[in-house]
Design a protein around this motif. Structure first.
Motif, PDB file in Angstrom:
ATOM      1  N   LEU A  36       0.803  -1.220   0.000  1.00 25.52           N
ATOM      2  CA  LEU A  36       0.000   0.000   0.000  1.00 25.52           C
ATOM      3  C   LEU A  36       0.838   1.273   0.000  1.00 25.52           C
ATOM      4  O   LEU A  36       0.393   2.320  -0.471  1.00 25.52           O
ATOM      5  CB  LEU A  36      -0.918   0.012   1.228  1.00 25.52           C
ATOM      6  CG  LEU A  36      -2.017  -1.045   1.281  1.00 25.52           C
ATOM      7  CD1 LEU A  36      -2.642  -1.089   2.669  1.00 25.52           C
ATOM      8  CD2 LEU A  36      -3.086  -0.759   0.234  1.00 25.52           C
ATOM      9  N   ALA A  37       2.049   1.189   0.519  1.00 23.62           N
ATOM     10  CA  ALA A  37       2.865   2.381   0.743  1.00 23.62           C
ATOM     11  C   ALA A  37       3.117   3.229  -0.503  1.00 23.62           C
ATOM     12  O   ALA A  37       3.073   4.465  -0.428  1.00 23.62           O
ATOM     13  CB  ALA A  37       4.195   1.984   1.392  1.00 23.62           C
ATOM     14  N   ASP A  41      -0.303   9.054   0.332  1.00 30.09           N
ATOM     15  CA  ASP A  41       0.085  10.456   0.514  1.00 30.09           C
ATOM     16  C   ASP A  41       0.418  10.732   1.975  1.00 30.09           C
ATOM     17  O   ASP A  41       1.236  11.598   2.296  1.00 30.09           O
ATOM     18  CB  ASP A  41      -1.055  11.384   0.085  1.00 30.09           C
ATOM     19  CG  ASP A  41      -1.435  11.185  -1.368  1.00 30.09           C
ATOM     20  OD1 ASP A  41      -0.588  11.461  -2.233  1.00 30.09           O
ATOM     21  OD2 ASP A  41      -2.566  10.727  -1.625  1.00 30.09           O
ATOM     22  N   ILE A  42      -0.257   9.997   2.869  1.00 32.61           N
ATOM     23  CA  ILE A  42      -0.082  10.168   4.304  1.00 32.61           C
ATOM     24  C   ILE A  42       0.140   8.803   4.928  1.00 32.61           C
ATOM     25  O   ILE A  42      -0.492   7.819   4.532  1.00 32.61           O
ATOM     26  CB  ILE A  42      -1.344  10.804   4.946  1.00 32.61           C
ATOM     27  CG1 ILE A  42      -1.680  12.138   4.299  1.00 32.61           C
ATOM     28  CG2 ILE A  42      -1.167  10.978   6.458  1.00 32.61           C
ATOM     29  CD1 ILE A  42      -3.057  12.680   4.698  1.00 32.61           C
ATOM     30  N   ILE A  43       1.041   8.741   5.900  1.00 30.74           N
ATOM     31  CA  ILE A  43       1.176   7.553   6.740  1.00 30.74           C
ATOM     32  C   ILE A  43       0.877   7.967   8.179  1.00 30.74           C
ATOM     33  O   ILE A  43       1.444   8.934   8.692  1.00 30.74           O
ATOM     34  CB  ILE A  43       2.580   6.920   6.660  1.00 30.74           C
ATOM     35  CG1 ILE A  43       2.808   6.303   5.269  1.00 30.74           C
ATOM     36  CG2 ILE A  43       2.765   5.863   7.739  1.00 30.74           C
ATOM     37  CD1 ILE A  43       4.185   5.671   5.105  1.00 30.74           C
ATOM     38  N   LEU A  44      -0.008   7.223   8.806  1.00 30.26           N
ATOM     39  CA  LEU A  44      -0.337   7.410  10.218  1.00 30.26           C
ATOM     40  C   LEU A  44       0.130   6.168  10.960  1.00 30.26           C
ATOM     41  O   LEU A  44      -0.277   5.055  10.630  1.00 30.26           O
ATOM     42  CB  LEU A  44      -1.851   7.591  10.393  1.00 30.26           C
ATOM     43  CG  LEU A  44      -2.377   7.653  11.823  1.00 30.26           C
ATOM     44  CD1 LEU A  44      -1.839   8.879  12.549  1.00 30.26           C
ATOM     45  CD2 LEU A  44      -3.904   7.649  11.833  1.00 30.26           C
ATOM     46  N   THR A  45       1.008   6.344  11.931  1.00 28.08           N
ATOM     47  CA  THR A  45       1.520   5.201  12.682  1.00 28.08           C
ATOM     48  C   THR A  45       0.894   5.180  14.061  1.00 28.08           C
ATOM     49  O   THR A  45       0.903   6.172  14.785  1.00 28.08           O
ATOM     50  CB  THR A  45       3.056   5.245  12.813  1.00 28.08           C
ATOM     51  OG1 THR A  45       3.437   6.331  13.650  1.00 28.08           O
ATOM     52  CG2 THR A  45       3.702   5.399  11.461  1.00 28.08           C
ATOM     53  N   ALA A  61       7.305   4.372   0.298  1.00 28.55           N
ATOM     54  CA  ALA A  61       6.305   5.434   0.147  1.00 28.55           C
ATOM     55  C   ALA A  61       6.848   6.564  -0.725  1.00 28.55           C
ATOM     56  O   ALA A  61       7.241   7.632  -0.235  1.00 28.55           O
ATOM     57  CB  ALA A  61       5.878   5.953   1.513  1.00 28.55           C
ATOM     58  N   SER A  62       6.827   6.369  -2.021  1.00 27.68           N
ATOM     59  CA  SER A  62       7.420   7.336  -2.959  1.00 27.68           C
ATOM     60  C   SER A  62       6.590   8.610  -3.120  1.00 27.68           C
ATOM     61  O   SER A  62       7.099   9.638  -3.559  1.00 27.68           O
ATOM     62  CB  SER A  62       7.602   6.668  -4.319  1.00 27.68           C
ATOM     63  OG  SER A  62       6.365   6.124  -4.785  1.00 27.68           O
TER      64      SER A  62
END
Length: 317
Positions: A36-37, A41-45, A61-62
């Motif tokens: 999915l990465a 546009d956003i990653i929430l950890t 996550a390009s």
């Protein structure tokens, strides 16, 4: 948006309030996160995602425009290319400060009122009369005068304690009306020797690793107590064990450790002059919901192209 967390976590029920502006998937699976990465546009950890999964997703996550951590600590994120990039990283600064401030007071009262002795006497059916101490008039030293340090300081002031804060840039506290004195890091040993209680409330950075070792512990008063609510590697645990065993200091209250979970049979479980909690001092009933609301507020700012809050200083780490 890619959310790296346990899909069963309760706080995730707040995410539908993001509305139709965002499509997201929650996973803690390494392969799925890597899949999915590239479109995120956003990653929430969250708290349910391992550092391994987070790092792997970041590497793929390009298109990433922003990463938000629902934890306050971001040291694992600084071990990725994000530290050298222009991609903003934000965290949960402030979400846990009030709970940790209360814990600091509880830890000081634990030692001042000899609560362990009271519990032992009660369990033994023993009428044990002894004197207790007051926090009033004592001095609390704080290494790391951010949100957590200030939350503890405000509560300590209500007990008429003196507050001495130590921070890398004392000028950032100009106008502060809580601490009695704010010193630079060059006065660390002076603070250790002056204060009755010493609180560590610092993030994990190269500068804070091992900031308290044998020299600092030796400088403390014999009746001094050290409290760590920041990161476990701020204290050299081998030196602390010796200090507790040989009674260099009165005691310690630790919520964070160099290795977590604390291994079975660890000596910290056995010493009678230490208060141990399992990195739970900030786990009040709404702790993750409180953190998620910080993200939701920042999401609105992101969508509206406004400056994000709680930006991590990547230069410091």
């Amino acid at each position: 948006m890619l959310v790296i967390a346990d899909p069963a976590d309760r706080y995730l029920s707040l995410l539908p309030s993001l509305g139709p502006a965002v499509t997201y998937e929650v996973t803690k699976d390494l392969a799925r996160a890597e899949e999915l990465a590239p479109s995120a546009d956003i990653i929430l950890t969250g708290v349910g995602g391992s550092a391994e999964v987070v790092k792997a997703a970041i590497a793929k996550a390009s298109k990433l425009q922003w990463l938000h951590s629902l934890s306050a600590g971001v040291d694992h994120l600084m071990a990725t290319h994000l530290r050298q990039s222009d991609i903003p990283v934000t965290n949960a600064k402030g979400a846990y400060s009030q709970s940790l401030g209360e814990y600091c007071l509880a830890a000081m009262l634990f030692f001042a009122k000899s609560l362990r002795r009271m519990q032992a006497s009660q369990a033994a059916g023993k009428w044990d009369v002894f004197d207790v101490e007051m926090l009033e008039g004592r001095t609390l030293g704080i290494l790391g005068y951010g949100d957590i340090g200030k939350a503890a300081a405000r509560r300590a002031k209500a007990f008429d304690m003196k507050i001495i804060a130590l921070r890398r840039r004392p000028e950032k506290s100009d106008g502060d009306n809580i601490a009695d004195e704010i010193w630079g890091m060059d006065r660390k040993l002076e603070l250790m020797s002056t204060c009755d209680y010493v609180l560590l409330a610092m993030p994990a950075t190269p500068d804070t690793k091992g900031i308290v070792g044998a020299t600092e512990l030796r400088a403390m008063k014999p009746e001094g107590v050290i409290i760590n609510l920041g990161r476990g590697n701020a204290i050299d645990e081998k030196s602390l064990i010796v200090a507790l065993q040989e009674k260099w200091i009165r005691g310690a209250a630790l919520d964070v450790f160099e290795v977590e979970p604390l291994p079975d049979g660890h000596i910290f479980y056995k010493l009678d002059n230490i208060l141990v909690s399992a990195h739970t001092a900030d786990h009040n009933s709404t702790w993750m919901e409180d953190s998620t609301r910080i993200f939701l507020k920042n999401f609105d700012r992101f969508i509206n192209k406004q400056p994000l809050e709680n930006l991590v200083d990547k230069g410091v780490g």
